[in-house]
Design an enzyme around this catalytic site. Structure first.
Site, mmCIF file in Angstrom:
data_model
loop_
_atom_site.group_PDB
_atom_site.id
_atom_site.type_symbol
_atom_site.label_atom_id
_atom_site.label_comp_id
_atom_site.label_asym_id
_atom_site.label_seq_id
_atom_site.Cartn_x
_atom_site.Cartn_y
_atom_site.Cartn_z
ATOM 1 N N HIS A 224 -25.337 -36.156 24.791
ATOM 2 C CA HIS A 224 -24.175 -36.079 25.664
ATOM 3 C C HIS A 224 -24.467 -36.819 26.968
ATOM 4 O O HIS A 224 -25.587 -37.257 27.210
ATOM 5 C CB HIS A 224 -23.817 -34.613 25.961
ATOM 6 C CG HIS A 224 -24.914 -33.874 26.680
ATOM 7 N ND1 HIS A 224 -26.005 -33.359 26.034
ATOM 8 C CD2 HIS A 224 -25.083 -33.603 28.003
ATOM 9 C CE1 HIS A 224 -26.798 -32.777 26.914
ATOM 10 N NE2 HIS A 224 -26.266 -32.910 28.114
ATOM 11 N N LYS B 291 -31.074 -37.100 23.900
ATOM 12 C CA LYS B 291 -29.885 -36.513 24.503
ATOM 13 C C LYS B 291 -28.644 -37.147 23.882
ATOM 14 O O LYS B 291 -28.516 -38.367 23.828
ATOM 15 C CB LYS B 291 -29.908 -36.756 26.019
ATOM 16 C CG LYS B 291 -28.787 -36.093 26.791
ATOM 17 C CD LYS B 291 -28.942 -36.398 28.281
ATOM 18 C CE LYS B 291 -27.805 -35.791 29.094
ATOM 19 N NZ LYS B 291 -27.927 -36.163 30.523
#
Length: 238
Positions: free
Chosen positions: A120, A118
Site C-alpha cells: 500500500h 509493502k
C-alpha cells in the site's frame, strides 16, 4: 581497559565496546553454526545507550571519511543498511558524515530494505534514497558468512545501483565455514572473499587483532589465551 596505539576513533570505539559489553567473552555459537567462539559482538546493545550509540556512528563515519582521504577515487552517494540491525547504523552514519563535512557528504543519502514488501502507499521493498545510477556503500556489524551483505548487493544491482564498498564494525578475521559436512574450512575470511568477489573496498572499524592487543595491554590473560587458541583453529591473516 587500556588501548594500543590506534587512531583515536578506533581506540574510542573499542573502549566503548568493552565498557558497554558489546564485546562479550565466554563460549558462543555463531550465526554460521560454528561453536566455541570465545567472544561475541552484540551490536544490538548500541541501542541501549545514547552515548554508546554515538560511539558507533562516529566510528563508521570516521572510517568512511578517512578512507576517502587516503583513497580519493573512493566515493559514494548512498549508505545502505540491511534490515534490520543495520538500519539505524546507516541512518545515523549518513547524518554524522554530513555533520563532519557537509560540503563533501551533504549529498549522501540513506536507504534500507524491507523484509516484507509493502503493498500500500508508496509500495515496494526499499525505503529512502533511490539507488539507480548511484554508488552505494553497505554497512553491517560483523561478517560471519556475509549472507545479509550479499543479499544487499543483489538488491543494489536490481535497483540499478553500483556497489562502491562495504563497511563493518568488527573484522573477526575468521575462516569461512565449510559448505559440506566433513570438509575442511576454506582458508579465507568472509571479508577477503568479498574483496575478491566484488572488487571493492571492504573496510572495518576494528579487527580481532586490535582486540588481542587491548587484552594483552590490559593483562586479561584468560580471555586473551582463549582467543589465541581459537585463532589457531579458525583465524586468518586477512
Amino acid at each position: 581497559m587500556s588501548t594500543p596505539d590506534l587512531p583515536a576513533y578506533k581506540a574510542d570505539f573499542l573502549s566503548a565496546c568493552l565498557r558497554g559489553s558489546v564485546i562479550q567473552f565466554g563460549s558462543y555459537t555463531l550465526k554460521s553454526g560454528r561453536t566455541g567462539s570465545p567472544f561475541f559482538f552484540n551490536a544490538g546493545l548500541f541501542l541501549t545507550n545514547a552515548s554508546l550509540f554515538h560511539s558507533i556512528q562516529t566510528a563508521y563515519a570516521q572510517t568512511l571519511l578517512q578512507s576517502t582521504v587516503s583513497h580519493p577515487d573512493f566515493g559514494f552517494d548512498v549508505l545502505f543498511g540491511p534490515a534490520y540491525k543495520a538500519i539505524p547504523l546507516a541512518a545515523a552514519t549518513f547524518s554524522e558524515l554530513a555533520r563532519l563535512d557537509g560540503a563533501k557528504f551533504g549529498h549522501v543519502g540513506c536507504a534500507f530494505n524491507r523484509k516484507e514488501v509493502k503493498v500500500h502507499g508508496d509500495g515496494g521493498s526499499l525505503v529512502g534514497a533511490k539507488l539507480e545510477g548511484k554508488r552505494v556503500v553497505v554497512l553491517d556489524d560483523v561478517l560471519t558468512v556475509g549472507t545479509a551483505v550479499r543479499e544487499s548487493v543483489d538488491i543494489i544491482k536490481a535497483q540499478g545501483g553500483t556497489l562502491a564498498g562495504i563497511v563493518i564494525a568488527l573484522d573477526r578475521m575468521e575462516k569461512l565455514p565449510s559448505t559440506k559436512e566433513g570438509e575442511e574450512a576454506p582458508n579465507i575470511s568472509a571479508i577477503a572473499q568479498m574483496r575478491r568477489d566484488f572488487q571493492v573496498p571492504v573496510l572495518s572499524i576494528i579487527s580481532v587483532l586490535d582486540l588481542v592487543e587491548v587484552l594483552r595491554a590490559s593483562g586479561s590473560e584468560g580471555d586473551l589465551q582463549r582467543i589465541i587458541e581459537y585463532r589457531k583453529l579458525w583465524g586468518t591473516e586477512e
